[in-house]
Design an enzyme around this catalytic site. Structure first.
Site, PDB file in Angstrom:
ATOM      1  N   ASP A 173      29.329  18.686 -36.889  1.00  0.00           N
ATOM      2  CA  ASP A 173      28.162  18.320 -37.200  1.00  0.00           C
ATOM      3  C   ASP A 173      27.211  18.706 -38.385  1.00  0.00           C
ATOM      4  OD1 ASP A 173      25.483  16.977 -36.475  1.00  0.00           O
ATOM      5  OD2 ASP A 173      24.930  18.822 -35.342  1.00  0.00           O
ATOM      6  N   GLU A 231      33.191  25.586 -30.226  1.00  0.00           N
ATOM      7  CA  GLU A 231      33.438  24.532 -29.410  1.00  0.00           C
ATOM      8  C   GLU A 231      34.715  23.796 -29.642  1.00  0.00           C
ATOM      9  OE1 GLU A 231      30.028  21.930 -29.741  1.00  0.00           O
ATOM     10  OE2 GLU A 231      28.857  23.678 -28.699  1.00  0.00           O
ATOM     11  N   TYR A 242      23.056  22.889 -24.205  1.00  0.00           N
ATOM     12  CA  TYR A 242      21.794  22.265 -24.499  1.00  0.00           C
ATOM     13  C   TYR A 242      21.096  21.380 -23.219  1.00  0.00           C
ATOM     14  CZ  TYR A 242      23.036  23.085 -29.371  1.00  0.00           C
ATOM     15  OH  TYR A 242      23.087  23.789 -30.555  1.00  0.00           O
ATOM     16  N   GLU A 265      24.257  29.183 -28.584  1.00  0.00           N
ATOM     17  CA  GLU A 265      23.364  28.141 -29.182  1.00  0.00           C
ATOM     18  C   GLU A 265      22.507  27.686 -28.085  1.00  0.00           C
ATOM     19  OE1 GLU A 265      25.632  24.765 -31.008  1.00  0.00           O
ATOM     20  OE2 GLU A 265      26.837  26.022 -32.036  1.00  0.00           O
TER      21      GLU A 265
HETATM   22  C1  GCB Z   1      26.721  22.347 -31.149  1.00  0.00           C
HETATM   23  C2  GCB Z   1      27.424  22.535 -32.461  1.00  0.00           C
HETATM   24  C3  GCB Z   1      26.598  22.841 -33.562  1.00  0.00           C
HETATM   25  C4  GCB Z   1      25.664  21.535 -33.499  1.00  0.00           C
HETATM   26  C5  GCB Z   1      24.727  21.436 -32.552  1.00  0.00           C
HETATM   27  C6  GCB Z   1      23.924  20.178 -31.953  1.00  0.00           C
HETATM   28  O1  GCB Z   1      27.224  22.527 -30.221  1.00  0.00           O
HETATM   29  O2  GCB Z   1      28.185  23.806 -32.203  1.00  0.00           O
HETATM   30  O3  GCB Z   1      27.535  22.551 -34.654  1.00  0.00           O
HETATM   31  O4  GCB Z   1      25.006  21.238 -34.647  1.00  0.00           O
HETATM   32  O5  GCB Z   1      25.376  21.603 -31.274  1.00  0.00           O
HETATM   33  O6  GCB Z   1      23.006  20.257 -32.813  1.00  0.00           O
HETATM   34  O7  GCB Z   1      24.225  19.289 -31.454  1.00  0.00           O
END
Ligand code: GCB
Length: 601
Positions: A180, A418, A471, A508
């Site tokens: 990403d 990931e 997330y 994260e």
């Molecule tokens: C993740 C990734 C990261 C992305 C982020 C996102 O899990 O490790 O590279 O930018 O999510 O914002 O989706």
């Protein structure tokens, strides 16, 4: 005359470092075969004789420098050229040409002769050019850079061909990414020519320990070019004021610093932050000064230890990313980032998702900010777990450890972000990569970053600290911050139940936020939503912080650019800072939180 070391080019009384940074000539090979440069051997003549060239800044990514979409989105071989002189005084010395990083694949010619090639971005490489240079006239340096990502590169990617000529032009293809962030390409860091004596210091390994008030320094110096010749050796440990505090006359030894000043992260109330010593190595005619800090790293089932004291990591994930220069090295940007890390009260960052510039890590060492050092293993899928992938991954870890092994700021290696760690192949793959990394550097911790569940992940059993990305309230239950607390707490308890000896770190969490958008009640993409979401995570962190929960990294320090897509609004907007490094509301939330943590260790 040169071995396997990759010491940073530092000038000394025996070494001269010249930079080749500046404006170079540039052209892309956009021929139908994408291979014209090799068929016509462009390295054998001045680049401008092969077609039109444009000026290009080095170091920089080439993508965002021009106003031309074809340059920004180019996939294939890009060619660079510059001229340089060497001093005729250097003829009886080793003259090396070093690149801090070129993304992705690089081939280098000096006056039409191949000097060096390198597979992979983000890490340095060099070649000895004595046999290729003109000592009394100008030299031509040609560099070909290929940014294509394939199932065998790290990070992996793939090329997708569109064969339906009623819908796409003939030969149409796109580069698919498994990550990403934008696949910035070009000569990203310094290009330097440096000289050293024929008999020279090739590598230095320093591992420190603590005994009472004393610092123990184990070092090993490797020489190159000496053959059977015996070489006089003098080693001094210098303190931060340059005073000699220990010395030896052996290439490999253990010396003691009496009443040592330890290296500590800057926000710990204990000790002196970021105290650095220098190992001054004099061997024959060569002199090299390697900075280091005295500190230890440890782990228990409850968390990280630095100098045997618990260390709670309150930090950010980052990217090398900015306007115009992309991933190109830029001192004002480095300086600004460190001012903002300190403004935020950050004591730790992860080099997501690749090795950062040595000049960035220098600041981490000298400003006392801990680094979880991540390799470019981002987006590894099941089809990227073959024997060739493992071999390349290990090679990258070897280059990475070789580069950063003496840095006190680095406490842990992250071997991937990931990956598909829930498939059977992942067990073999990560067992091998993680154990190999540990064997290269037993003085630090090793991990990878998982986004799988406690009951599906097959690779976390190999790590020292379980690092997981979540997330909640963003990709799942979008808009529902009320479920975050329960879901995250369940998650943490489950990890603990299955892996009771490993501490946890949230590597994260975050929410996309367009700076300037406000709404009450909050709504996704507003600053208010980001603040609300982060606050919910913080409540859970605070519950487990006194126990086995050892750190938090917000995604992300700043907004950054990605490939174009309908889920990204001119890039990923999960920064607590904008791409220009100005605060969103969430930055103030984080700053208050992190600053309050200074004294509550
Ligand atoms: C993740 C990734 C990261 C992305 C982020 C996102 O899990 O490790 O590279 O930018 O999510 O914002 O989706």
């Amino acid at each position: 005359v040169t071995g396997q070391g990759m010491l940073y080019p530092r000038s000394s009384e025996s070494r001269v470092v010249n930079t080749l940074d500046g404006m170079w000539s540039f052209r892309m090979d956009d021929s139908p075969s994408r291979d014209q440069g090799f068929t016509d051997q462009w390295w054998t003549k001045p680049l401008k004789q092969t077609g039109d060239v444009i000026p290009m800044a080095v170091p920089s990514s080439y993508n965002d420098v021009t106003a031309d979409r074809a340059v920004r989105d180019f996939v294939g071989w890009a060619w660079y050229e510059t001229d340089f002189f060497v001093s005729s005084d250097w003829q009886d010395r080793v003259v090396s040409l070093r690149f801090g990083s070129v993304h992705y694949y690089a081939m280098v010619w000096v006056n039409g002769q191949e000097a060096v090639r390198h597979n992979g971005g983000h890490l340095p490489f060099e070649g000895v050019i004595n046999d290729m240079v003109n000592w009394t006239s100008s030299n031509r340096l040609t560099v070909a850079v290929n940014n294509t990502l394939t199932p065998l590169t790290l990070p992996p990617g793939s090329i997708e061909w569109q064969k339906d000529t009623s819908r796409y032009p003939d030969g149409y293809f796109v580069q698919n990414l498994q990550m990403d962030f934008f696949n910035y390409a070009g000569i990203h860091r310094h290009v330097q020519i440096y000289t050293k004596p024929r008999i020279n210091i090739d590598d230095i390994i320093i591992v420190t320990d603590i005994q009472g008030d004393n610092g123990i320094v184990n070092y090993n110096v490797t020489l190159a070019g000496n053959g059977d010749q015996s070489v006089s050796v003098k080693i001094n440990v210098l303190d931060a004021d340059g005073a000699v505090v220990a010395s030896s006359s052996r290439l490999s030894d253990q010396v003691v610093i009496v009443n040592v000043t330890l290296w500590w992260p800057w926000t710990m109330t204990t000790g002196t932050p970021a105290y650095m010593y220098t190992l001054q190595v004099m061997a024959g005619d060569d002199v090299y000064r390697e900075p280091f800090g005295v500190r230890t790293v440890g782990v228990t089932s409850q968390g990280f230890l630095i100098n045997s004291k618990p260390f709670y990591c309150h930090g950010v994930d980052k990217h090398e990313d900015s306007d115009i220069r992309g991933k190109g090295l830029d001192y004002p940007l480095i300086a600004r980032d460190f001012y903002m890390l300190k403004w935020l009260g950050v004591n730790c960052f992860r080099s997501s998702h690749y090795p950062y510039a040595e000049e960035i890590l220098d600041q981490a060492d000298r400003q006392g900010i801990v680094v979880i050092n991540e390799c470019p293993g981002v987006g590894i899928r099941e089809n990227n777990m073959g024997p060739e992938n493992v071999a390349h991954h290990k090679e990258v870890m070897w280059e990475f450890v070789r580069r950063d092994k003496n840095r006190p700021a680095v406490v842990m290696w992250s071997t991937a972000n990931e990956p598909r760690s829930d498939v059977p192949k992942a067990e073999l793959y990560f067992g091998e990569v993680i154990n190999y990394t540990r064997s290269l550097d037993p003085s630090r911790l090793v991990t990878f970053i998982s986004n799988k569940d406690y009951n599906t992940d097959r690779a976390v059993k190999f790590v020292d600290v379980i690092c997981f990305n979540r997330y909640y309230g963003w990709y799942k239950d979008t808009g529902h911050t009320e479920v975050i607390k329960l879901q995250l707490a369940t998650d943490i308890k489950n990890w603990r139940k299955t892996h009771p000896t490993k501490p946890l770190l949230m590597s994260e969490y975050g929410a996309g936020t367009v700076a300037g958008l406000h709404q009450e009640p909050s709504y996704v993409f507003t600053e208010d939503y980001q603040v609300e979401l982060m606050s919910e995570y913080h409540k859970v962190f605070d519950t487990y912080r006194a126990q086995y929960f050892t750190g938090e990294l917000v995604w992300n320090f700043a907004d950054f650019i990605t490939a174009e897509g309908v889920t990204r609004v001119v890039g990923n907007k999960k920064g607590v800072l904008t791409r220009q490094r100005q605060p969103k509301a969430s930055a103030h939330l984080l700053r208050d939180r992190y600053h309050a943590m200074f004294d509550s260790k």
